[in-house]
Scaffold this active site. Structure first.
Site, short mmCIF file in Angstrom:
data_model
loop_
_atom_site.label_atom_id
_atom_site.label_comp_id
_atom_site.label_asym_id
_atom_site.label_seq_id
_atom_site.Cartn_x
_atom_site.Cartn_y
_atom_site.Cartn_z
N CYS A 115 -16.62 8.29 -28.74
CA CYS A 115 -17.25 8.82 -27.52
C CYS A 115 -17.80 10.23 -27.71
O CYS A 115 -18.63 10.68 -26.91
CB CYS A 115 -16.25 8.81 -26.37
SG CYS A 115 -15.62 7.16 -26.03
N HIS A 256 -17.63 13.86 -20.49
CA HIS A 256 -17.62 12.45 -20.91
C HIS A 256 -17.08 11.61 -19.74
O HIS A 256 -16.12 11.98 -19.08
CB HIS A 256 -16.72 12.29 -22.13
CG HIS A 256 -16.49 10.86 -22.51
ND1 HIS A 256 -17.53 9.95 -22.62
CD2 HIS A 256 -15.35 10.18 -22.78
CE1 HIS A 256 -17.02 8.78 -22.95
NE2 HIS A 256 -15.71 8.89 -23.05
N ASN A 286 -17.45 3.65 -18.87
CA ASN A 286 -17.44 4.45 -20.10
C ASN A 286 -18.41 3.82 -21.11
O ASN A 286 -18.15 2.73 -21.62
CB ASN A 286 -16.01 4.49 -20.65
CG ASN A 286 -15.89 5.33 -21.91
OD1 ASN A 286 -16.89 5.75 -22.49
ND2 ASN A 286 -14.66 5.57 -22.34
N1 COA Z 1 -5.59 -4.06 -13.10
C1 COA Z 1 -4.40 -4.06 -12.53
N2 COA Z 1 -3.31 -3.53 -13.13
C2 COA Z 1 -3.46 -2.99 -14.33
C3 COA Z 1 -4.72 -2.95 -15.00
C4 COA Z 1 -5.80 -3.54 -14.32
N3 COA Z 1 -7.02 -3.55 -14.86
N4 COA Z 1 -4.56 -2.33 -16.19
C5 COA Z 1 -3.29 -1.98 -16.28
N5 COA Z 1 -2.60 -2.38 -15.17
C6 COA Z 1 -1.19 -2.21 -14.85
C7 COA Z 1 -0.33 -2.02 -16.07
O1 COA Z 1 0.02 -3.25 -16.66
C8 COA Z 1 0.86 -1.30 -15.49
O2 COA Z 1 1.69 -2.25 -14.86
P1 COA Z 1 3.31 -2.09 -14.92
O3 COA Z 1 3.57 -0.81 -14.21
O4 COA Z 1 3.76 -3.29 -14.22
O5 COA Z 1 3.65 -2.05 -16.38
C9 COA Z 1 0.26 -0.44 -14.39
O6 COA Z 1 -1.02 -1.03 -14.10
C10 COA Z 1 0.06 1.01 -14.78
O7 COA Z 1 -0.53 1.03 -16.08
P2 COA Z 1 -0.95 2.38 -16.78
O8 COA Z 1 -1.55 2.05 -18.12
O9 COA Z 1 0.18 3.36 -16.74
O10 COA Z 1 -2.08 2.86 -15.75
P3 COA Z 1 -2.91 4.17 -15.73
O11 COA Z 1 -2.78 4.82 -14.43
O12 COA Z 1 -2.67 4.99 -16.96
O13 COA Z 1 -4.41 3.61 -15.82
C11 COA Z 1 -6.14 3.43 -17.47
C12 COA Z 1 -4.82 2.86 -16.93
C13 COA Z 1 -6.52 2.65 -18.72
C14 COA Z 1 -7.18 3.28 -16.41
C15 COA Z 1 -5.92 4.92 -17.81
O14 COA Z 1 -4.74 5.09 -18.55
C16 COA Z 1 -7.05 5.54 -18.55
O15 COA Z 1 -8.15 5.66 -18.05
N6 COA Z 1 -6.79 6.03 -19.79
C17 COA Z 1 -7.71 6.78 -20.58
C18 COA Z 1 -8.91 5.98 -20.88
C19 COA Z 1 -9.86 6.73 -21.72
O16 COA Z 1 -10.16 7.83 -21.45
N7 COA Z 1 -10.30 6.06 -22.75
C20 COA Z 1 -11.33 6.43 -23.58
C21 COA Z 1 -11.28 7.79 -24.08
S1 COA Z 1 -12.85 8.05 -24.70
#
Ligand code: COA
Length: 332
Positions: A115, A256, A286
């Site tokens: 990215c 970003h 993204n």
């Molecule tokens: N829909 C519903 N539930 C979901 C889900 C979805 N699409 N994706 C994950 N979950 C669930 C998980 O399984 C977890 O369930 P549990 O509590 O029963 O285990 C719960 O939601 C929380 O998951 P978590 O991963 O802690 O959520 P989060 O608040 O961190 O959000 C992202 C997940 C991926 C949106 C977030 O972590 C994120 O944006 N990360 C960085 C991404 C990024 O910047 N990537 C690229 C960098 S260039």
């Protein structure tokens, strides 16, 4: 005479097809509400079967070239940042783009910085132009990332979208049009947190790889989230301090576009006004290396960015890679 590198023009392209949160509800166990609340994304674009990364890059490049008002023969090199190249080894996507545009007999190559690719390209262009080696470079961040996204993995498939962004970086003697400063960096220790594990030399393409779905992007979202907020904040503090600037000196904060919550956390820590922060995450998700140039073009095309405006770019991605850039817009 001192010469500077200038971001002379910008262009972008978003494929027509929209993949909405409602569409994703039919594909994985998720909900529109969850996606909006956790990411700020409403929809993303998906390239058609006939479009590959180079096509998205070409569409964006044509706009950037036209806006720069230069001839194809004046372009001294084409460099493309992508993690979703047309071909895994060769030819480079930049070579394919050059051919499709009709640019001949100049260097063309790709870089891999996930990215952060576009900010890395600005850094490279600045060095190549300020050293007087080249006068005009076409740089592109383009991704048909949907080819590497696992639409059975709800943790990743909701985040990514396809798109292309491009810019002409040119030599200038006017400091008011210059790319002022760039800081890019990387730390391979965190490589496993955001990775496409298979398809390369470590785990080459095989039936077994496909059965394991190893050709797709894997991410430890929560860990990436925390490191992204910290890194995106710290590198801005560093570049502002180094240049004796503060948030109020910046006309446009262009981060970003990975997650609205990341952008908001960073924006509030740094004290940027909401009105100065460029957001496209809600409509494109993204788009990796295309994210920053698409966001610049979004603000430019809507009349927000004017010649000489000071932009602060801030990026983070797989590798990990990251970077920030202070750029005066050099176009009209
Ligand atoms: N829909 C519903 N539930 C979901 C889900 C979805 N699409 N994706 C994950 N979950 C669930 C998980 O399984 C977890 O369930 P549990 O509590 O029963 O285990 C719960 O939601 C929380 O998951 P978590 O991963 O802690 O959520 P989060 O608040 O961190 O959000 C992202 C997940 C991926 C949106 C977030 O972590 C994120 O944006 N990360 C960085 C991404 C990024 O910047 N990537 C690229 C960098 S260039």
């Amino acid at each position: 005479m001192r010469v500077y590198a200038s971001l002379k023009s910008i262009g972008s392209y978003a494929p027509e097809k929209i993949l909405s949160n409602k569409d994703l509800e039919k594909m994985v166990q998720t909900s529109d509400e969850w996606i909006q609340k956790r990411t700020g994304i409403l929809e993303r674009r998906i390239a058609s079967k006939d479009e590959s990364t180079s096509d998205l890059g070409v569409r964006a490049a044509k706009i950037a070239i036209k806006r720069a008002g230069i001839k194809l023969e004046e372009i001294d090199g084409v460099i493309c940042a992508t993690l979703s190249p047309d071909y895994m080894t060769m030819p480079s996507t930049a070579s394919v783009i050059s051919h499709k545009l009709g640019i001949k007999n100049v260097m063309a190559f790709d870089i891999s910085a996930a990215c952060s690719g576009f900010v890395y390209l600005l850094n490279l262009s600045k060095a190549l132009i300020e050293s007087k080696m080249y006068k005009n470079l076409l740089i592109i961040g383009a991704e048909k990332i949907s080819s590497f996204v696992d639409y059975e993995d709800r943790a990743t498939c909701i985040l990514f979208g396809d798109g292309g962004g491009a810019a002409i970086v040119s030599q200038t003697t006017d400091p008011n049009k210059a790319i002022l400063d760039i800081n890019v960096s990387a730390d391979g220790e965190y490589g496993d947190l955001l990775i496409t594990p298979g398809g390369g030399s470590k785990d080459p393409c095989s039936l077994n790889l496909i059965e394991r779905r190893g050709q797709f992007i894997k991410m430890s979202g929560n860990e990436v989230f925390k490191i992204a907020v910290k890194t995106l904040t710290n590198d801005v503090i560093e570049i502002l301090e180094k240049n004796n600037l503060s948030a109020k000196d910046i006309d446009h904060f262009i981060p970003h576009q990975a997650n609205y919550r990341i952008i908001e956390a960073v924006r509030m820590k740094l004290g940027f006004e909401e009105s100065k922060t460029v957001l496209t995450i809600h409509k494109y998700g993204n788009t990796s290396a295309a994210s920053i140039p698409m966001a610049i073009d979004d603000a430019y095309s809507s009349g927000r960015i004017k010649k000489g405006d000071l932009m602060l770019l801030d990026t983070f991605g797989g590798g990990f890679t990251w970077g920030s850039a202070l750029v005066r817009f050099g176009g009209d």
